[in-house]
Design a protein around this motif. Sequence first.
Motif, PDB file in Angstrom:
ATOM      1  N   GLN A 185      -4.275   1.076  -2.373  1.00 52.10           N
ATOM      2  CA  GLN A 185      -4.504   1.037  -0.927  1.00 52.10           C
ATOM      3  C   GLN A 185      -3.851  -0.161  -0.243  1.00 52.10           C
ATOM      4  O   GLN A 185      -3.191  -0.020   0.770  1.00 52.10           O
ATOM      5  N   ARG A 186      -4.086  -1.361  -0.780  1.00 53.26           N
ATOM      6  CA  ARG A 186      -3.517  -2.564  -0.166  1.00 53.26           C
ATOM      7  C   ARG A 186      -3.015  -3.515  -1.238  1.00 53.26           C
ATOM      8  O   ARG A 186      -3.598  -3.607  -2.326  1.00 53.26           O
ATOM      9  N   VAL A 187      -1.947  -4.225  -0.911  1.00 52.98           N
ATOM     10  CA  VAL A 187      -1.353  -5.201  -1.826  1.00 52.98           C
ATOM     11  C   VAL A 187      -1.158  -6.508  -1.076  1.00 52.98           C
ATOM     12  O   VAL A 187      -0.645  -6.508   0.053  1.00 52.98           O
ATOM     13  N   ALA A 188      -1.586  -7.612  -1.672  1.00 52.33           N
ATOM     14  CA  ALA A 188      -1.394  -8.922  -1.032  1.00 52.33           C
ATOM     15  C   ALA A 188      -0.899  -9.928  -2.056  1.00 52.33           C
ATOM     16  O   ALA A 188      -1.234  -9.855  -3.240  1.00 52.33           O
ATOM     17  N   LEU A 191      -1.497 -12.049  -7.248  1.00 49.84           N
ATOM     18  CA  LEU A 191      -1.376 -10.713  -6.685  1.00 49.84           C
ATOM     19  C   LEU A 191      -2.774 -10.109  -6.590  1.00 49.84           C
ATOM     20  O   LEU A 191      -3.573 -10.237  -7.521  1.00 49.84           O
ATOM     21  N   ALA A 192      -3.095  -9.486  -5.454  1.00 50.98           N
ATOM     22  CA  ALA A 192      -4.391  -8.813  -5.292  1.00 50.98           C
ATOM     23  C   ALA A 192      -4.140  -7.373  -4.852  1.00 50.98           C
ATOM     24  O   ALA A 192      -3.398  -7.130  -3.892  1.00 50.98           O
ATOM     25  N   LEU A 193      -4.738  -6.433  -5.575  1.00 47.49           N
ATOM     26  CA  LEU A 193      -4.576  -5.010  -5.269  1.00 47.49           C
ATOM     27  C   LEU A 193      -5.932  -4.423  -4.907  1.00 47.49           C
ATOM     28  O   LEU A 193      -6.897  -4.556  -5.661  1.00 47.49           O
ATOM     29  N   ASN A 194      -6.013  -3.766  -3.738  1.00 45.20           N
ATOM     30  CA  ASN A 194      -7.225  -3.032  -3.356  1.00 45.20           C
ATOM     31  C   ASN A 194      -7.037  -1.581  -3.804  1.00 45.20           C
ATOM     32  O   ASN A 194      -6.091  -0.913  -3.368  1.00 45.20           O
ATOM     33  N   VAL A 215       0.140 -12.915   2.032  1.00 45.43           N
ATOM     34  CA  VAL A 215       1.151 -12.063   2.651  1.00 45.43           C
ATOM     35  C   VAL A 215       0.873 -10.617   2.240  1.00 45.43           C
ATOM     36  O   VAL A 215       0.763 -10.309   1.052  1.00 45.43           O
ATOM     37  N   LYS A 216       0.739  -9.737   3.240  1.00 47.64           N
ATOM     38  CA  LYS A 216       0.481  -8.326   2.934  1.00 47.64           C
ATOM     39  C   LYS A 216       1.804  -7.641   2.582  1.00 47.64           C
ATOM     40  O   LYS A 216       2.805  -7.803   3.283  1.00 47.64           O
ATOM     41  N   VAL A 217       1.761  -6.867   1.497  1.00 46.75           N
ATOM     42  CA  VAL A 217       2.977  -6.190   1.004  1.00 46.75           C
ATOM     43  C   VAL A 217       2.850  -4.693   1.250  1.00 46.75           C
ATOM     44  O   VAL A 217       1.782  -4.099   1.035  1.00 46.75           O
ATOM     45  N   ASP A 218       3.939  -4.087   1.713  1.00 46.87           N
ATOM     46  CA  ASP A 218       3.972  -2.647   1.879  1.00 46.87           C
ATOM     47  C   ASP A 218       4.027  -1.983   0.508  1.00 46.87           C
ATOM     48  O   ASP A 218       5.020  -2.124  -0.207  1.00 46.87           O
ATOM     49  N   PRO A 219       2.962  -1.263   0.085  1.00 45.28           N
ATOM     50  CA  PRO A 219       2.955  -0.667  -1.265  1.00 45.28           C
ATOM     51  C   PRO A 219       4.128   0.262  -1.521  1.00 45.28           C
ATOM     52  O   PRO A 219       4.589   0.407  -2.649  1.00 45.28           O
ATOM     53  N   ALA A 220       4.639   0.888  -0.440  1.00 44.81           N
ATOM     54  CA  ALA A 220       5.759   1.834  -0.597  1.00 44.81           C
ATOM     55  C   ALA A 220       7.039   1.142  -1.060  1.00 44.81           C
ATOM     56  O   ALA A 220       7.963   1.796  -1.550  1.00 44.81           O
ATOM     57  N   THR A 221       7.126  -0.180  -0.925  1.00 45.29           N
ATOM     58  CA  THR A 221       8.349  -0.898  -1.313  1.00 45.29           C
ATOM     59  C   THR A 221       8.281  -1.408  -2.756  1.00 45.29           C
ATOM     60  O   THR A 221       9.209  -2.046  -3.243  1.00 45.29           O
TER      61      THR A 221
END
Length: 234
Positions: free
Chosen positions: A210-213, A44-47, A222-228
């Motif tokens: 900001q961003r989740v992958a 998991l990578a979080l910006n 795969v880019k993940v929608d943080p709101a979900t």
Amino acid sequence: MSKHGKRIENAREAVERTKLYPLDEAVKLVKTGAKAKFDETVELALNLGVDPKHADQMVRGVVNLPNGTGRTLRVAVFARGAKADEAKEAGADIVGAEDLVAAVQGGTIDFDRCIATPDLMPLVGRLGKVLGPRGLMPNPKVGTVTMDVASAVAASKGGAVEFRVEKAGIVQGSVGKTSFGEEKLAENIVAFVDAVVKAKPAGAKGTYLQRVALSSTMGPGVKVDPATIAVAQH
């Protein structure tokens, strides 16, 4: 092109690079995109909206993944006497004091996690240049400098993952294996993100997460929608 290359290429084609996927869909894609012959690790990578150059924007901590990491960590403990015995009983792989310091200085680092009792930190401090760059230096902020060595060993063996923000404002961590069920992976991801959100520093301004992958060792990102990702946004 080799079969191996074709498998990876096909997996990449199944993912839209610019799309933000809901968490459950992203987990499915990562699992189906893992084509290697071994059990791949899910990363998991979080910006984050932080600048780690500023002390008040540093992010670090530890999270206990509810379903473990899928790998067995080798744990070393710097302790003496009764605390050394306690560490051994709790399942530590390597326990020592001056002898362990000497071994590490000699280049033997046969462990993935390092714990120390506070009284041995002046001794362990000599290993900063060796353990620091590897992310192995014991630290009270993540519970690896403690008198409760038994609990620290148990946490490390049971799925405790340390995280620390890197220069570009990115936090990365392993959240399981592709052999895990979708629900278990999703639970681990939510726990990891929640811990990072709770570690939000006072100096962080604007959008924090900001961003989740999500990706597997050999598979596409795969880019993940943080709101979900259902965590309390602090």
